[in-house]
Structures are given as structure tokens and as C-alpha cells.
Design a protein around this motif. Structure first.
Motif, PDB file in Angstrom:
ATOM      1  N   ASP A   1      -5.317   2.289   9.093  1.00 56.26           N
ATOM      2  CA  ASP A   1      -5.321   0.984   8.421  1.00 56.26           C
ATOM      3  C   ASP A   1      -6.587   0.203   8.758  1.00 56.26           C
ATOM      4  OD1 ASP A   1      -2.852   1.633   7.370  1.00 56.26           O
ATOM      5  OD2 ASP A   1      -1.716   0.347   8.756  1.00 56.26           O
TER       6      ASP A   1
ATOM      7  N   PHE B   1      -9.583   1.642   6.929  1.00 56.31           N
ATOM      8  CA  PHE B   1      -9.563   1.250   5.526  1.00 56.31           C
ATOM      9  C   PHE B   1     -10.020  -0.199   5.369  1.00 56.31           C
ATOM     10  CE2 PHE B   1      -7.430  -0.560   1.815  1.00 56.31           C
ATOM     11  CZ  PHE B   1      -7.917   0.278   0.827  1.00 56.31           C
ATOM     12  N   GLU B   2      -9.490  -1.095   6.188  1.00 61.98           N
ATOM     13  CA  GLU B   2      -9.888  -2.505   6.115  1.00 61.98           C
ATOM     14  C   GLU B   2     -11.377  -2.670   6.406  1.00 61.98           C
ATOM     15  OE1 GLU B   2      -8.203  -5.024   4.885  1.00 61.98           O
ATOM     16  OE2 GLU B   2      -6.529  -3.656   4.541  1.00 61.98           O
TER      17      GLU B   2
ATOM     18  N   LYS C   1     -12.446   7.317   3.668  1.00 63.77           N
ATOM     19  CA  LYS C   1     -11.557   6.345   4.307  1.00 63.77           C
ATOM     20  C   LYS C   1     -10.320   6.056   3.458  1.00 63.77           C
ATOM     21  CE  LYS C   1     -14.562   5.536   7.576  1.00 63.77           C
ATOM     22  NZ  LYS C   1     -14.685   4.885   8.797  1.00 63.77           N
TER      23      LYS C   1
ATOM     24  N   GLY D   1       0.743   4.145   1.319  1.00 61.54           N
ATOM     25  CA  GLY D   1       1.052   4.804   2.579  1.00 61.54           C
ATOM     26  C   GLY D   1       2.330   4.292   3.219  1.00 61.54           C
ATOM     27  N   ASP D   2       2.613   3.017   3.037  1.00 58.88           N
ATOM     28  CA  ASP D   2       3.824   2.438   3.624  1.00 58.88           C
ATOM     29  C   ASP D   2       5.096   3.059   3.054  1.00 58.88           C
ATOM     30  OD1 ASP D   2       2.180   0.804   5.096  1.00 58.88           O
ATOM     31  OD2 ASP D   2       2.660  -1.027   3.985  1.00 58.88           O
TER      32      ASP D   2
ATOM     33  N   TYR E   1       2.919   9.601   5.875  1.00 62.61           N
ATOM     34  CA  TYR E   1       2.252   8.505   6.584  1.00 62.61           C
ATOM     35  C   TYR E   1       3.193   7.893   7.614  1.00 62.61           C
ATOM     36  CZ  TYR E   1      -0.106   4.064   7.390  1.00 62.61           C
ATOM     37  OH  TYR E   1      -0.701   2.989   7.976  1.00 62.61           O
TER      38      TYR E   1
ATOM     39  N   ARG F   1      -1.499   5.368  12.636  1.00 61.97           N
ATOM     40  CA  ARG F   1      -1.370   4.520  11.439  1.00 61.97           C
ATOM     41  C   ARG F   1      -2.241   3.275  11.583  1.00 61.97           C
ATOM     42  NH1 ARG F   1       4.173   5.358  12.309  1.00 61.97           N
ATOM     43  NH2 ARG F   1       4.435   3.138  12.713  1.00 61.97           N
ATOM     44  N   LYS F   2      -2.240   2.666  12.748  1.00 59.57           N
ATOM     45  CA  LYS F   2      -3.060   1.464  12.971  1.00 59.57           C
ATOM     46  C   LYS F   2      -4.543   1.782  12.827  1.00 59.57           C
ATOM     47  CE  LYS F   2       0.051  -1.327  15.748  1.00 59.57           C
ATOM     48  NZ  LYS F   2       0.283  -2.008  17.013  1.00 59.57           N
TER      49      LYS F   2
ATOM     50  N   PRO G   1       0.835  -1.204   0.000  1.00 60.86           N
ATOM     51  CA  PRO G   1       0.000   0.000   0.000  1.00 60.86           C
ATOM     52  C   PRO G   1       0.869   1.254   0.000  1.00 60.86           C
ATOM     53  CG  PRO G   1      -0.076  -1.032   2.153  1.00 60.86           C
ATOM     54  CD  PRO G   1       0.721  -1.943   1.262  1.00 60.86           C
TER      55      PRO G   1
ATOM     56  N   GLY H   1      -5.424   9.418   2.663  1.00 64.63           N
ATOM     57  CA  GLY H   1      -4.436   9.329   3.721  1.00 64.63           C
ATOM     58  C   GLY H   1      -3.357  10.377   3.550  1.00 64.63           C
TER      59      GLY H   1
END
Length: 130
Positions: free
Chosen positions: A37, A40-41, A109, A19-20, A25, A33-34, A17, A112
Motif C-alpha cells: 500500500d 502504491f501511494e 507498483k 486488493g481489499d 491480497y 500489505r502495508k 481498492p 498486486g
């Protein structure tokens, strides 16, 4: 109503992804960040369960693109990226939702740090909104 969600980004190095691979980010606290994520999930799971997600794909780095432009009466191919832009198209999702409000709820969502996300309605040939 069908919409396409376009993810514009420029991760360095290119990866998904996205953002990584974006400093904006990566600089966020781990708990933020969690949460991003997880949000998004969650929206991805909701769309799959509701039958709203039609498809989506991550795209390879812009330098891998081949461009075709009309030149002197025929298409002329050249290597990418397509422009000298700060951000490039990193991926897309095609969704089918009940309303624009639902599409906007979903796309929020996707946005980012370090990315721009575009929500655009699709159209049938001839210009009728989908």
C-alpha cells in the motif's frame, strides 16, 4: 509518451481498492500489505508531483455495464458483464512519462496479488504511437 495502465481484477464482492476484496491480497501478512500500500501511494504521489498522472478512474462492477454490439445493421444493447472472463477491467490510469522504462517502473507498483496489470501505449488517430 502516453500509456494506459489497465487493472484487471475480480474482487468479491466488487469494491475498491480491489486488493481489499481479493483473497490473495487478504492472505498476505499485514506488514507485506502495508508495504504494498505504501509503495502504491508513493508512486501515485510521485506521478502527481512530476505531472505524469493525467487521469485515472475505478470502474463499477462488470454487471452494471451495458454492451453494444453490431447486430443486423444496428447496435444492439445488452447487460454486462462483457464476457465470461475470470478477470474484468477494474480501473485505469492514463500517464504521460519520458520513457517506456519509466512507465514500466510505475506499473510494477500497480501489480498486486490476484490482479493482472496491463501497460499499453496510446496511439494518435492513424496509428502513430504517442
Amino acid at each position: 509518451m502516453k500509456y494506459v495502465i489497465l487493472i484487471h481484477s475480480n474482487p468479491q464482492p466488487w469494491g475498491h481498492p480491489t486488493g481489499d476484496y481479493l483473497a490473495a491480497y487478504q492472505e498476505l501478512p499485514e506488514d507485506v500489505r502495508k508495504r504494498l500500500d505504501a509503495d502504491f501511494e508513493q508512486v501515485m504521489s510521485e506521478m502527481q508531483q512530476n505531472g505524469e498522472l493525467i487521469s485515472g478512474e475505478a470502474l463499477a462492477e462488470p454487471g452494471a455495464a451495458r454492451l453494444y454490439r453490431w447486430h443486423d445493421g444496428s447496435p444492439l444493447a445488452s447487460d454486462g458483464p462483457y464476457s465470461e472472463a475470470k478477470e474484468h477491467l477494474a480501473g485505469f490510469f492514463l500517464i504521460d512519462v519520458a520513457s517506456q522504462a519509466r512507465a514500466e517502473e510505475i506499473v510494477a507498483k500497480f501489480a498486486g496479488p490476484g490482479e493482472t496489470v496491463e501497460l499499453r501505449p496510446t496511439m494518435w488517430p492513424g496509428g502513430d504511437d504517442q
